[in-house]
Design an enzyme around this catalytic site. Sequence first.
Site, PDB file in Angstrom:
ATOM      1  N   THR A 111      26.346  41.603  39.054  1.00 29.51           N
ATOM      2  CA  THR A 111      27.209  40.190  40.455  1.00 29.51           C
ATOM      3  C   THR A 111      25.890  39.605  40.749  1.00 29.51           C
ATOM      4  OG1 THR A 111      29.318  40.568  40.144  1.00 29.51           O
ATOM      5  CG2 THR A 111      27.820  38.800  41.766  1.00 29.51           C
ATOM      6  N   GLU A 145      39.905  45.073  39.355  1.00 31.85           N
ATOM      7  CA  GLU A 145      40.614  47.042  38.519  1.00 31.85           C
ATOM      8  C   GLU A 145      42.028  47.247  38.929  1.00 31.85           C
ATOM      9  OE1 GLU A 145      38.182  49.581  41.501  1.00 31.85           O
ATOM     10  OE2 GLU A 145      36.580  47.962  41.069  1.00 31.85           O
ATOM     11  N   GLY A 246      48.448  40.838  54.222  1.00 31.13           N
ATOM     12  CA  GLY A 246      48.080  42.309  53.994  1.00 31.13           C
ATOM     13  C   GLY A 246      47.082  42.968  55.073  1.00 31.13           C
ATOM     14  N   CYS A 253      33.978  44.418  45.773  1.00 31.78           N
ATOM     15  CA  CYS A 253      33.576  43.278  44.953  1.00 31.78           C
ATOM     16  C   CYS A 253      33.665  41.623  46.465  1.00 31.78           C
ATOM     17  CB  CYS A 253      34.307  42.250  44.246  1.00 31.78           C
ATOM     18  SG  CYS A 253      34.091  43.408  42.483  1.00 31.78           S
ATOM     19  N   LYS A 313      43.567  48.506  46.383  1.00 32.47           N
ATOM     20  CA  LYS A 313      44.542  48.226  45.912  1.00 32.47           C
ATOM     21  C   LYS A 313      45.040  49.218  45.088  1.00 32.47           C
ATOM     22  CE  LYS A 313      43.554  45.398  41.782  1.00 32.47           C
ATOM     23  NZ  LYS A 313      42.547  44.700  41.428  1.00 32.47           N
ATOM     24  N   ARG A 320      35.846  51.956  47.511  1.00 33.45           N
ATOM     25  CA  ARG A 320      34.797  50.702  48.656  1.00 33.45           C
ATOM     26  C   ARG A 320      35.474  50.287  49.578  1.00 33.45           C
ATOM     27  NH1 ARG A 320      31.255  49.853  43.316  1.00 33.45           N
ATOM     28  NH2 ARG A 320      33.020  50.428  42.015  1.00 33.45           N
TER      29      ARG A 320
HETATM   30  C1  UGA Z   1      37.826  40.418  42.116  1.00 34.78           C
HETATM   31  C2  UGA Z   1      38.705  39.711  41.162  1.00 34.78           C
HETATM   32  O1  UGA Z   1      39.609  39.480  41.225  1.00 34.78           O
HETATM   33  C3  UGA Z   1      37.373  39.436  40.115  1.00 34.78           C
HETATM   34  O2  UGA Z   1      38.053  38.550  38.617  1.00 34.78           O
HETATM   35  C4  UGA Z   1      36.390  40.206  40.282  1.00 34.78           C
HETATM   36  O3  UGA Z   1      36.127  39.947  38.490  1.00 34.78           O
HETATM   37  C5  UGA Z   1      36.161  41.102  40.587  1.00 34.78           C
HETATM   38  O4  UGA Z   1      36.619  40.919  42.332  1.00 34.78           O
HETATM   39  C6  UGA Z   1      34.760  41.601  40.517  1.00 34.78           C
HETATM   40  O5  UGA Z   1      34.181  41.089  41.048  1.00 34.78           O
HETATM   41  O6  UGA Z   1      34.523  42.390  39.787  1.00 34.78           O
HETATM   42  P1  UGA Z   1      38.936  43.207  42.492  1.00 34.78           P
HETATM   43  O7  UGA Z   1      38.121  43.642  43.552  1.00 34.78           O
HETATM   44  O8  UGA Z   1      39.499  44.183  41.551  1.00 34.78           O
HETATM   45  O9  UGA Z   1      38.519  42.013  41.352  1.00 34.78           O
HETATM   46  O10 UGA Z   1      40.970  42.879  43.576  1.00 34.78           O
HETATM   47  P2  UGA Z   1      41.546  41.951  43.026  1.00 34.78           P
HETATM   48  O11 UGA Z   1      42.681  41.696  42.720  1.00 34.78           O
HETATM   49  O12 UGA Z   1      40.900  40.516  43.351  1.00 34.78           O
HETATM   50  O13 UGA Z   1      41.636  42.312  45.561  1.00 34.78           O
HETATM   51  C7  UGA Z   1      40.806  42.074  46.244  1.00 34.78           C
HETATM   52  C8  UGA Z   1      41.191  42.456  47.020  1.00 34.78           C
HETATM   53  O14 UGA Z   1      42.392  41.280  47.975  1.00 34.78           O
HETATM   54  C9  UGA Z   1      41.996  43.633  47.244  1.00 34.78           C
HETATM   55  O15 UGA Z   1      42.303  44.031  48.733  1.00 34.78           O
HETATM   56  C10 UGA Z   1      43.486  43.023  47.634  1.00 34.78           C
HETATM   57  O16 UGA Z   1      44.418  43.687  48.337  1.00 34.78           O
HETATM   58  C11 UGA Z   1      43.284  41.726  48.297  1.00 34.78           C
HETATM   59  N1  UGA Z   1      44.881  40.715  48.066  1.00 34.78           N
HETATM   60  C12 UGA Z   1      44.359  39.811  47.273  1.00 34.78           C
HETATM   61  C13 UGA Z   1      44.818  40.408  49.088  1.00 34.78           C
HETATM   62  O17 UGA Z   1      45.480  40.944  50.260  1.00 34.78           O
HETATM   63  N2  UGA Z   1      45.876  39.767  48.484  1.00 34.78           N
HETATM   64  C14 UGA Z   1      46.343  39.116  47.958  1.00 34.78           C
HETATM   65  O18 UGA Z   1      46.708  38.099  47.713  1.00 34.78           O
HETATM   66  C15 UGA Z   1      45.534  38.835  46.733  1.00 34.78           C
END
Ligand code: UGA
Length: 423
Positions: A111, A145, A246, A253, A313, A320
């Site tokens: 990124t 992830e 949450g 990210c 998650k 991180r």
């Molecule tokens: C995120 C993006 O979703 C990916 O599309 C992107 O490629 C990635 O970053 C990146 O830039 O590499 P990620 O960090 O693996 O992916 O995790 P997410 O599933 O997006 O969750 C991020 C955070 O938001 C977590 O702490 C999760 O618990 C929180 N979250 C997510 C919530 O609290 N509520 C939700 O409804 C969704």
Amino acid sequence: MGLVTGACFAEFGNNVTCVDKDEKKIGKLNEGHLPIYEPGLDSLVSKNVREGRLHFTTKLKEAVEKALVVFVAVGTPPSSDGSADLSQISQVAQEIAKAMNDYKVIVTKSTVPVGAAAFIKNIIEENKESSCNFSVAANPEFLREGAAISDFMRPDRVVIGCKDEESAAILKDLYRPLYLIETPFVITSPESAEMIKYASNAYLATKVSFINEIANLCDLLGADVHDVAKGMGMDERIGSKFLHPGPGFGGSCFPKDAKALVALGRSVGYEVKIVEAALDVNEMQKSSIIERVRMLLPSLAGKTIAILGLSFKPETDDMRESPAIAIIEQLKLNEVIIRAYDPVAMEVAKSLITDISYCEDEYEAARGSDALLIVTEWNQFRSLDLKRVKKEMRMANIVDLRNVYEPDAVKSYGFNYICIGRN
Ligand code: UGA
């Protein structure tokens, strides 16, 4: 992300060499050990190594010399002002330049801020020792992830940012297997591709902060955020995803990319107010968790609290920016004794969080505790034997930061129960 990308392109039938300067990491990979936990990656890597399409080396020059396409997947960590630190990008671009022996497409997967493709192009032009041509393209990743392989194999879209036909054709060809399943492609400029990545992550982070604020309001006004999110999400313009409240977003990210977008705005004299607010709300959300705990345990000093889930998650060992870190630090400041359990992140957590007890399983964590906090929604925490949990605990208090339980069902076991936005 580099390893997932390499393994998936190898699975598409390409010959892939993954390069890292960390000899230990490459040594482990060559012995068949993965440096991270990611479901399905182990078997994908070993299959493609066995079939001779996937290789690991520390020798960048040799790998670049035999490649047509070079993906850059190095880290872009935050600098002290929140902007993306491009020193690893700059270093790897110089090394690629010196290895140029033929036409290559150099592609950013990392990124990177808007303008990075042009930055890389200049470095390569200044440092290359041969006269060969090259293209620089941006091909951001959208992998989550824990679901990275299926996100790679069945993406919502592929974004390719490039300035010439040749590199666009080569990259489209590389992604041909996805054409067959009719994945939409966005072919644009490198600048727009770089912006798509930041805008997407910042938007999703904003959506999470938004629903967290609505959840907090629901608690104050007597509404139920699950029903609210359901009712909102049925509007196709809003969509039902990322409306789960949450303890705040974490990971490598959202926090980093949202801060980098704010810094990018600042660098051109623009204040990205919505994203700044999303970041502020996220900090507030993390630090407000202790107040929820106090609703059940007004005096915290000397109390024992069980923490279920440490990774940011489920389905990852990535710690991180995990909300668990901030929550545990605050509890420790209030002289709480912590008993923690996570199915996969405990080894990583041990180097980051000290002076707490790491337990064998969720029931051992619950033993003798005055409250149990569900911090990460691992599937195995969704169907706890609540009778057994209650027996193990000193006091029957559950704080469910991921809303995995129905409040009435938990209360029927005799627990005091607090969640987010359904109280
Ligand atoms: C995120 C993006 O979703 C990916 O599309 C992107 O490629 C990635 O970053 C990146 O830039 O590499 P990620 O960090 O693996 O992916 O995790 P997410 O599933 O997006 O969750 C991020 C955070 O938001 C977590 O702490 C999760 O618990 C929180 N979250 C997510 C919530 O609290 N509520 C939700 O409804 C969704």
